[in-house]
Write an enzyme that holds these catalytic residues in place. Structure first.
Site, PDB file in Angstrom:
ATOM      1  N   THR A   9      10.979   8.787  52.868  1.00 56.77           N
ATOM      2  CA  THR A   9      11.845   9.576  52.156  1.00 56.77           C
ATOM      3  C   THR A   9      11.482  11.100  51.133  1.00 56.77           C
ATOM      4  O   THR A   9      11.717  12.211  51.778  1.00 56.77           O
ATOM      5  CB  THR A   9      12.460   8.612  50.101  1.00 56.77           C
ATOM      6  N   ALA A  10      10.460  10.364  50.604  1.00 54.84           N
ATOM      7  CA  ALA A  10       9.340  11.730  50.254  1.00 54.84           C
ATOM      8  C   ALA A  10       9.293  12.906  51.427  1.00 54.84           C
ATOM      9  O   ALA A  10       9.083  14.447  51.318  1.00 54.84           O
ATOM     10  CB  ALA A  10       8.284  11.140  49.669  1.00 54.84           C
ATOM     11  N   TYR A  58       8.059   6.651  50.728  1.00 56.11           N
ATOM     12  CA  TYR A  58       7.050   7.311  51.451  1.00 56.11           C
ATOM     13  C   TYR A  58       8.041   8.341  52.317  1.00 56.11           C
ATOM     14  O   TYR A  58       7.527   9.526  52.419  1.00 56.11           O
ATOM     15  CB  TYR A  58       6.123   6.590  52.257  1.00 56.11           C
ATOM     16  N   ASP A 104      -3.661  13.920  36.800  1.00 50.42           N
ATOM     17  CA  ASP A 104      -2.666  12.788  37.517  1.00 50.42           C
ATOM     18  C   ASP A 104      -1.251  13.477  37.780  1.00 50.42           C
ATOM     19  O   ASP A 104      -0.448  13.825  37.040  1.00 50.42           O
ATOM     20  CB  ASP A 104      -2.238  11.866  36.907  1.00 50.42           C
ATOM     21  N   SER A 157       4.804  14.804  56.580  1.00 51.73           N
ATOM     22  CA  SER A 157       4.743  13.750  57.325  1.00 51.73           C
ATOM     23  C   SER A 157       5.100  13.412  58.689  1.00 51.73           C
ATOM     24  O   SER A 157       6.665  13.392  58.571  1.00 51.73           O
ATOM     25  CB  SER A 157       4.351  12.218  57.217  1.00 51.73           C
TER      26      SER A 157
HETATM   27  N1  LIG Z   1      -4.275  11.169  56.445  1.00 56.00           N
HETATM   28  C1  LIG Z   1      -2.795  10.185  57.760  1.00 56.00           C
HETATM   29  O1  LIG Z   1      -2.656  10.043  58.898  1.00 56.00           O
HETATM   30  C2  LIG Z   1      -1.483  11.194  57.591  1.00 56.00           C
HETATM   31  C3  LIG Z   1      -0.665  11.163  58.630  1.00 56.00           C
HETATM   32  C4  LIG Z   1       0.550  12.055  58.557  1.00 56.00           C
HETATM   33  C5  LIG Z   1       0.587  12.273  56.915  1.00 56.00           C
HETATM   34  N2  LIG Z   1      -0.679  12.987  55.944  1.00 56.00           N
HETATM   35  C6  LIG Z   1      -0.227  13.826  54.817  1.00 56.00           C
HETATM   36  O2  LIG Z   1      -1.959  14.171  53.944  1.00 56.00           O
HETATM   37  C7  LIG Z   1      -2.035  14.268  53.336  1.00 56.00           C
HETATM   38  C8  LIG Z   1      -2.883  13.798  52.806  1.00 56.00           C
HETATM   39  O3  LIG Z   1      -3.078  12.566  53.416  1.00 56.00           O
HETATM   40  P1  LIG Z   1      -4.561  11.680  53.575  1.00 56.00           P
HETATM   41  O4  LIG Z   1      -4.438  10.836  54.331  1.00 56.00           O
HETATM   42  O5  LIG Z   1      -6.470  12.661  53.385  1.00 56.00           O
HETATM   43  O6  LIG Z   1      -4.507  10.978  51.749  1.00 56.00           O
HETATM   44  P2  LIG Z   1      -6.141  10.284  51.014  1.00 56.00           P
HETATM   45  O7  LIG Z   1      -5.058   9.213  50.349  1.00 56.00           O
HETATM   46  O8  LIG Z   1      -6.967  10.167  52.085  1.00 56.00           O
HETATM   47  O9  LIG Z   1      -6.310  11.470  50.109  1.00 56.00           O
HETATM   48  C9  LIG Z   1      -5.416  11.951  49.232  1.00 56.00           C
HETATM   49  C10 LIG Z   1      -5.885  12.218  48.114  1.00 56.00           C
HETATM   50  O10 LIG Z   1      -5.004  12.746  46.395  1.00 56.00           O
HETATM   51  C11 LIG Z   1      -5.686  12.585  45.702  1.00 56.00           C
HETATM   52  N3  LIG Z   1      -4.472  11.920  45.106  1.00 56.00           N
HETATM   53  C12 LIG Z   1      -3.907   9.953  44.783  1.00 56.00           C
HETATM   54  N4  LIG Z   1      -2.669  10.292  44.331  1.00 56.00           N
HETATM   55  C13 LIG Z   1      -3.027  11.276  43.268  1.00 56.00           C
HETATM   56  C14 LIG Z   1      -2.094  12.042  41.917  1.00 56.00           C
HETATM   57  N5  LIG Z   1      -1.475  11.037  41.429  1.00 56.00           N
HETATM   58  N6  LIG Z   1      -2.786  12.553  41.343  1.00 56.00           N
HETATM   59  C15 LIG Z   1      -3.735  13.075  41.743  1.00 56.00           C
HETATM   60  N7  LIG Z   1      -4.281  13.141  43.059  1.00 56.00           N
HETATM   61  C16 LIG Z   1      -3.902  12.362  43.731  1.00 56.00           C
HETATM   62  C17 LIG Z   1      -6.191  11.305  46.341  1.00 56.00           C
HETATM   63  O11 LIG Z   1      -7.224  10.582  45.031  1.00 56.00           O
HETATM   64  C18 LIG Z   1      -6.416  11.469  47.450  1.00 56.00           C
HETATM   65  O12 LIG Z   1      -7.681  11.890  46.831  1.00 56.00           O
HETATM   66  C19 LIG Z   1      -0.415  13.208  52.403  1.00 56.00           C
HETATM   67  O13 LIG Z   1       0.344  14.453  51.585  1.00 56.00           O
HETATM   68  C20 LIG Z   1      -0.081  12.778  53.898  1.00 56.00           C
HETATM   69  O14 LIG Z   1       0.782  12.287  53.380  1.00 56.00           O
HETATM   70  C21 LIG Z   1      -2.129  12.131  56.540  1.00 56.00           C
END
Ligand SMILES: NC(=O)c1ccc[n+]([C@@H]2O[C@H](COP(=O)([O-])OP(=O)(O)OC[C@H]3O[C@@H](n4cnc5c(N)ncnc54)[C@H](O)[C@@H]3O)[C@@H](O)[C@H]2O)c1
Length: 256
Positions: A165-166, A163, A71, A150
């Site tokens: 902010t992060a 989110y 985690d 993002s």
């Molecule tokens: N999908 C989108 O449209 C989008 C848009 C902009 C930015 N992003 C960014 O791209 C990245 C990936 O996005 P995504 O849509 O594939 O996200 P997702 O939620 O589908 O996948 C994120 C992964 O991180 C893992 N995870 C989450 N919390 C965790 C923790 N505490 N410890 C360990 N693992 C953890 C989850 O299990 C998952 O496998 C992220 O940084 C997201 O902010 C995504």
């Protein structure tokens, strides 16, 4: 629909660690680095799908793909997982900080602890994973860190203030780390995805209507998928971008 991906010969044999590499965009990145002949490990909390991915990729890739369960909001666990990855891979050249959780939350109901928990997943691990990775990269004579931000924080979206902010903070952190680590030949860049249609996004937030509306806002009139992030991430990890640091790339099909 998705684009084909170039080979970057310098990535073959490199040690690559992806956070959140078990599903969504992260799984596409894990797959893409493995296809480059890199030595790949990923950290995730989603055990079932992560195990299945590591098993499937290990069967077809040049090197075994390592899933490390942790985690990331627990700093000691996150840093232990980074060190374990470096040990299992034999080297660590590339860190992709991809994990996040884009939960929606309301101005009126966000509590002190909710705020801290949100940033503990979405911002804090980006710093502490980098802190743990740097000694291994220095030992290799350099490295590349790619941080996932993002475009969401630039769209005035009212339903995810923590989110946003992060994700804005990740850009400041990227530039600060780049300044600190440039003398060690460690490059730090960021990627800002637009609307990427993953399984989770579809399950939780997206409808056919919202996807169509976003495509309407994009210059490119197609749905973006996880594999669309592979090319830009490989590029920032490889020596093809050797003179780039402290920068970011927007991958949104032309929304901004
Ligand atoms: N999908 C989108 O449209 C989008 C848009 C902009 C930015 N992003 C960014 O791209 C990245 C990936 O996005 P995504 O849509 O594939 O996200 P997702 O939620 O589908 O996948 C994120 C992964 O991180 C893992 N995870 C989450 N919390 C965790 C923790 N505490 N410890 C360990 N693992 C953890 C989850 O299990 C998952 O496998 C992220 O940084 C997201 O902010 C995504």
């Amino acid at each position: 629909m998705s684009t084909s991906v170039a080979q970057y010969p310098d990535l073959a044999g490199r040690g690559v660690l992806i956070t959140g590499g078990g599903s969504g965009i992260g799984a596409a990145l894990t797959t893409a680095f493995a296809a480059q002949g890199a030595r790949v490990a990923f950290i995730d909390i989603a055990v079932e799908e992560s195990r299945a991915l590591a098993e499937a990729l290990s069967a077809t890739s040049q090197h075994p793909v390592h899933f490390i369960e942790a985690d990331l909001s627990d700093v000691a666990a996150a840093q232990g997982a980074v060190n374990e990855a470096a040990e299992r891979l034999g080297r660590l050249d590339v860190l992709v900080n991809n994990a996040a959780r884009d939960d929606r939350h309301d101005l009126e109901t966000v509590t002190d602890s909710y705020w801290d928990e949100n940033l503990a997943v979405n911002l804090k691990p980006v710093f502490f994973a980098a802190q743990a990775a740097v000694p291994h990269m220095r030992a290799q004579g350099g490295g590349a860190i790619v941080n996932f931000s993002s475009i969401a924080f630039m769209l005035n979206m009212g339903e995810l203030p923590a989110y946003a902010t992060a994700k804005a903070g990740i850009l400041g952190l990227t530039k600060s780390l780049a300044g600190r680590l440039g003398p060690d030949n460690i490059r730090v860049n960021a990627i800002l995805p637009g609307m990427i249609v993953t399984e989770r996004q579809r399950r939780l937030w997206l409808t056919d209507q919202s996807i169509a509306a976003m495509i309407e806002r994009q210059c490119l009139k197609r749905m973006l998928v996880a594999e669309d992030l592979a090319g830009p991430t490989l590029f920032l990890a490889s020596s093809a971008s050797a003179a780039m640091t402290a920068q970011w790339i927007i991958v949104d099909g032309g929304i901004l």
